[in-house]
Design a protein around this motif. Sequence first.
Motif, PDB file in Angstrom:
ATOM      1  N   LYS A  61     -17.896  40.028  -0.963  1.00  0.00           N
ATOM      2  CA  LYS A  61     -18.578  40.194  -2.245  1.00  0.00           C
ATOM      3  C   LYS A  61     -19.880  39.404  -2.325  1.00  0.00           C
ATOM      4  O   LYS A  61     -20.795  39.781  -3.053  1.00  0.00           O
ATOM      5  N   ASN A  62     -19.956  38.310  -1.590  1.00  0.00           N
ATOM      6  CA  ASN A  62     -21.086  37.388  -1.729  1.00  0.00           C
ATOM      7  C   ASN A  62     -22.033  37.357  -0.529  1.00  0.00           C
ATOM      8  O   ASN A  62     -23.055  36.677  -0.565  1.00  0.00           O
ATOM      9  N   ARG A  63     -21.689  38.087   0.515  1.00  0.00           N
ATOM     10  CA  ARG A  63     -22.450  38.012   1.756  1.00  0.00           C
ATOM     11  C   ARG A  63     -23.920  38.386   1.573  1.00  0.00           C
ATOM     12  O   ARG A  63     -24.814  37.682   2.073  1.00  0.00           O
ATOM     13  N   ALA A  64     -24.200  39.465   0.858  1.00  0.00           N
ATOM     14  CA  ALA A  64     -25.585  39.924   0.702  1.00  0.00           C
ATOM     15  C   ALA A  64     -26.437  38.867   0.004  1.00  0.00           C
ATOM     16  O   ALA A  64     -27.586  38.617   0.395  1.00  0.00           O
ATOM     17  N   TYR A  65     -25.870  38.222  -1.009  1.00  0.00           N
ATOM     18  CA  TYR A  65     -26.623  37.201  -1.741  1.00  0.00           C
ATOM     19  C   TYR A  65     -26.967  36.026  -0.832  1.00  0.00           C
ATOM     20  O   TYR A  65     -28.128  35.586  -0.767  1.00  0.00           O
ATOM     21  N   TRP A  66     -25.974  35.516  -0.095  1.00  0.00           N
ATOM     22  CA  TRP A  66     -26.231  34.349   0.738  1.00  0.00           C
ATOM     23  C   TRP A  66     -27.070  34.679   1.962  1.00  0.00           C
ATOM     24  O   TRP A  66     -27.760  33.801   2.509  1.00  0.00           O
ATOM     25  N   ALA A  67     -27.073  35.937   2.382  1.00  0.00           N
ATOM     26  CA  ALA A  67     -27.993  36.357   3.435  1.00  0.00           C
ATOM     27  C   ALA A  67     -29.428  36.237   2.936  1.00  0.00           C
ATOM     28  O   ALA A  67     -30.341  35.843   3.681  1.00  0.00           O
ATOM     29  N   ASN A  68     -29.643  36.547   1.670  1.00  0.00           N
ATOM     30  CA  ASN A  68     -30.973  36.399   1.086  1.00  0.00           C
ATOM     31  C   ASN A  68     -31.363  34.935   0.939  1.00  0.00           C
ATOM     32  O   ASN A  68     -32.529  34.574   1.103  1.00  0.00           O
ATOM     33  N   VAL A  69     -30.396  34.088   0.594  1.00  0.00           N
ATOM     34  CA  VAL A  69     -30.685  32.648   0.510  1.00  0.00           C
ATOM     35  C   VAL A  69     -31.132  32.138   1.876  1.00  0.00           C
ATOM     36  O   VAL A  69     -32.140  31.415   1.995  1.00  0.00           O
ATOM     37  N   ARG A  70     -30.398  32.507   2.936  1.00  0.00           N
ATOM     38  CA  ARG A  70     -30.788  32.106   4.294  1.00  0.00           C
ATOM     39  C   ARG A  70     -32.168  32.622   4.632  1.00  0.00           C
ATOM     40  O   ARG A  70     -32.991  31.906   5.219  1.00  0.00           O
ATOM     41  N   ALA A  71     -32.435  33.870   4.279  1.00  0.00           N
ATOM     42  CA  ALA A  71     -33.718  34.482   4.613  1.00  0.00           C
ATOM     43  C   ALA A  71     -34.875  33.743   3.947  1.00  0.00           C
ATOM     44  O   ALA A  71     -35.922  33.510   4.566  1.00  0.00           O
ATOM     45  N   VAL A  72     -34.690  33.350   2.687  1.00  0.00           N
ATOM     46  CA  VAL A  72     -35.749  32.622   1.984  1.00  0.00           C
ATOM     47  C   VAL A  72     -35.981  31.258   2.630  1.00  0.00           C
ATOM     48  O   VAL A  72     -37.122  30.854   2.871  1.00  0.00           O
ATOM     49  N   TRP A  73     -34.899  30.540   2.917  1.00  0.00           N
ATOM     50  CA  TRP A  73     -35.052  29.254   3.601  1.00  0.00           C
ATOM     51  C   TRP A  73     -35.740  29.432   4.956  1.00  0.00           C
ATOM     52  O   TRP A  73     -36.573  28.603   5.362  1.00  0.00           O
ATOM     53  N   ASN A  74     -35.392  30.498   5.676  1.00  0.00           N
ATOM     54  CA  ASN A  74     -35.993  30.745   6.991  1.00  0.00           C
ATOM     55  C   ASN A  74     -37.469  31.095   6.892  1.00  0.00           C
ATOM     56  O   ASN A  74     -38.213  30.973   7.880  1.00  0.00           O
ATOM     57  N   THR A 103     -26.314  45.439 -10.979  1.00  0.00           N
ATOM     58  CA  THR A 103     -26.539  46.186  -9.747  1.00  0.00           C
ATOM     59  C   THR A 103     -27.433  45.353  -8.841  1.00  0.00           C
ATOM     60  O   THR A 103     -28.533  44.944  -9.228  1.00  0.00           O
ATOM     61  N   TYR A 104     -26.964  45.084  -7.632  1.00  0.00           N
ATOM     62  CA  TYR A 104     -27.655  44.139  -6.760  1.00  0.00           C
ATOM     63  C   TYR A 104     -28.939  44.740  -6.208  1.00  0.00           C
ATOM     64  O   TYR A 104     -28.944  45.814  -5.616  1.00  0.00           O
ATOM     65  N   ASP A 105     -30.026  44.026  -6.422  1.00  0.00           N
ATOM     66  CA  ASP A 105     -31.326  44.427  -5.896  1.00  0.00           C
ATOM     67  C   ASP A 105     -31.822  43.302  -4.995  1.00  0.00           C
ATOM     68  O   ASP A 105     -32.108  42.193  -5.469  1.00  0.00           O
ATOM     69  N   SER A 106     -31.937  43.559  -3.709  1.00  0.00           N
ATOM     70  CA  SER A 106     -32.258  42.516  -2.741  1.00  0.00           C
ATOM     71  C   SER A 106     -33.623  41.886  -2.990  1.00  0.00           C
ATOM     72  O   SER A 106     -33.777  40.670  -2.915  1.00  0.00           O
ATOM     73  N   ALA A 107     -34.637  42.701  -3.283  1.00  0.00           N
ATOM     74  CA  ALA A 107     -35.992  42.185  -3.487  1.00  0.00           C
ATOM     75  C   ALA A 107     -36.044  41.247  -4.695  1.00  0.00           C
ATOM     76  O   ALA A 107     -36.630  40.159  -4.633  1.00  0.00           O
ATOM     77  N   THR A 108     -35.406  41.661  -5.788  1.00  0.00           N
ATOM     78  CA  THR A 108     -35.373  40.826  -6.990  1.00  0.00           C
ATOM     79  C   THR A 108     -34.601  39.547  -6.728  1.00  0.00           C
ATOM     80  O   THR A 108     -34.988  38.454  -7.158  1.00  0.00           O
ATOM     81  N   ILE A 151     -34.348  33.670  -5.923  1.00  0.00           N
ATOM     82  CA  ILE A 151     -33.909  32.596  -5.032  1.00  0.00           C
ATOM     83  C   ILE A 151     -35.089  31.717  -4.639  1.00  0.00           C
ATOM     84  O   ILE A 151     -35.005  30.483  -4.674  1.00  0.00           O
ATOM     85  N   ARG A 152     -36.204  32.349  -4.276  1.00  0.00           N
ATOM     86  CA  ARG A 152     -37.395  31.585  -3.889  1.00  0.00           C
ATOM     87  C   ARG A 152     -37.892  30.720  -5.038  1.00  0.00           C
ATOM     88  O   ARG A 152     -38.225  29.544  -4.847  1.00  0.00           O
ATOM     89  N   GLN A 153     -37.940  31.279  -6.233  1.00  0.00           N
ATOM     90  CA  GLN A 153     -38.377  30.512  -7.392  1.00  0.00           C
ATOM     91  C   GLN A 153     -37.481  29.303  -7.625  1.00  0.00           C
ATOM     92  O   GLN A 153     -37.948  28.207  -7.950  1.00  0.00           O
ATOM     93  N   THR A 154     -36.177  29.500  -7.439  1.00  0.00           N
ATOM     94  CA  THR A 154     -35.220  28.413  -7.640  1.00  0.00           C
ATOM     95  C   THR A 154     -35.402  27.317  -6.594  1.00  0.00           C
ATOM     96  O   THR A 154     -35.463  26.123  -6.909  1.00  0.00           O
ATOM     97  N   ILE A 155     -35.495  27.711  -5.329  1.00  0.00           N
ATOM     98  CA  ILE A 155     -35.644  26.729  -4.253  1.00  0.00           C
ATOM     99  C   ILE A 155     -36.958  25.966  -4.377  1.00  0.00           C
ATOM    100  O   ILE A 155     -36.985  24.721  -4.274  1.00  0.00           O
ATOM    101  N   GLU A 156     -38.044  26.687  -4.608  1.00  0.00           N
ATOM    102  CA  GLU A 156     -39.357  26.031  -4.672  1.00  0.00           C
ATOM    103  C   GLU A 156     -39.442  25.041  -5.825  1.00  0.00           C
ATOM    104  O   GLU A 156     -40.187  24.068  -5.763  1.00  0.00           O
TER     105      GLU A 156
END
Length: 309
Positions: free
Chosen positions: A242-255, A290-295, A300-305
């Motif tokens: 259920k959570n894999r797509a979200y955390w893949a995006n978190v990794r991608a932003v950090w990367n 509804t999960y939107d990867s780009a959004t 995520i980027r706004q939160t991390i930065e």
Amino acid sequence: MRLSLVTILVLLSVSSVFAQTTPKLEDIAAIKGQCGCHDVNFLYAETFAPEKTYTFKDRYTAKGTEWVFVEEETGPTSRPNKIVIQHLLVVSDSMVIKHWREDWLYQNTSLLKFDQNASWKRTQLSAAQVKGQWTQKVFEVDDSPRYEGSATWIHADGRDYWESTADAPLPRREYTKRTDYNVMRRTNHHEIRPDGYIHEQDNDKIIRSEAGDQLLASEKGLNTYKRTDEKKCQAAKDWWAKNRAYWANVRAVWNEILPNRDAVAIKGQVKGSVLSRELDELAVSSQKTTYDSATSRQLIRQTIEKFLK
């Protein structure tokens, strides 16, 4: 039968390639040998202090069930140069905690070295220094950096192990309780066993200041991962689905963020909130729409930065 010179050269070439690639295949098998559903015992005890007036802290013990699995591989199918391993802690059938993550990179020359006070500095190694080595990059529960070390996997006398020393922030079991040191110098020893693996540690608790490093105390750690019934980790597998797509995006932003910085510093709090809590809340809210990867990546980027200095 006499062999021609060309045949001999071809055989020598094949033999050379085989000799070079076999250790890497053994390394990959060892890294992946950490995977599975495990019953884990966490044990820590302080062993030495240079000052006689130091009061040794109580031993720390804990137990848990943890699912360890390969989340991502990059490179040739049979010989990946990057292996991402995720840890999920199973508290109960209804509660799963995203635990730490480790990325293994082959012959990596760029590392983030922990300094102090949630700050890291980039260091470069030469290709000769890391030849045949694997970097273990360890990340927090929110996928922010923690510590990184490079070393060679050893396969000898029936043993498979990797050992490296790296400076790191205080572990969770310590930073919530004490402020008398600010750097943990960790010697991490990962050894694969038939029934799982061990993560053995020889740690120095360092007081780092402008005057230099001062040893406060040393400790021994032994985390034992013993494989158990895979059914005990079913809750973790369901949670990750259920959570894999979200955390893949978190990794991608950090990367995207980390490689472009020679130094990284993270704020402990912003308006009373911490990064891990905000990312967890964002993960929960992402399940309600509804999960939107780009959004998702943008938020995520706004939160991390917001937490980067």
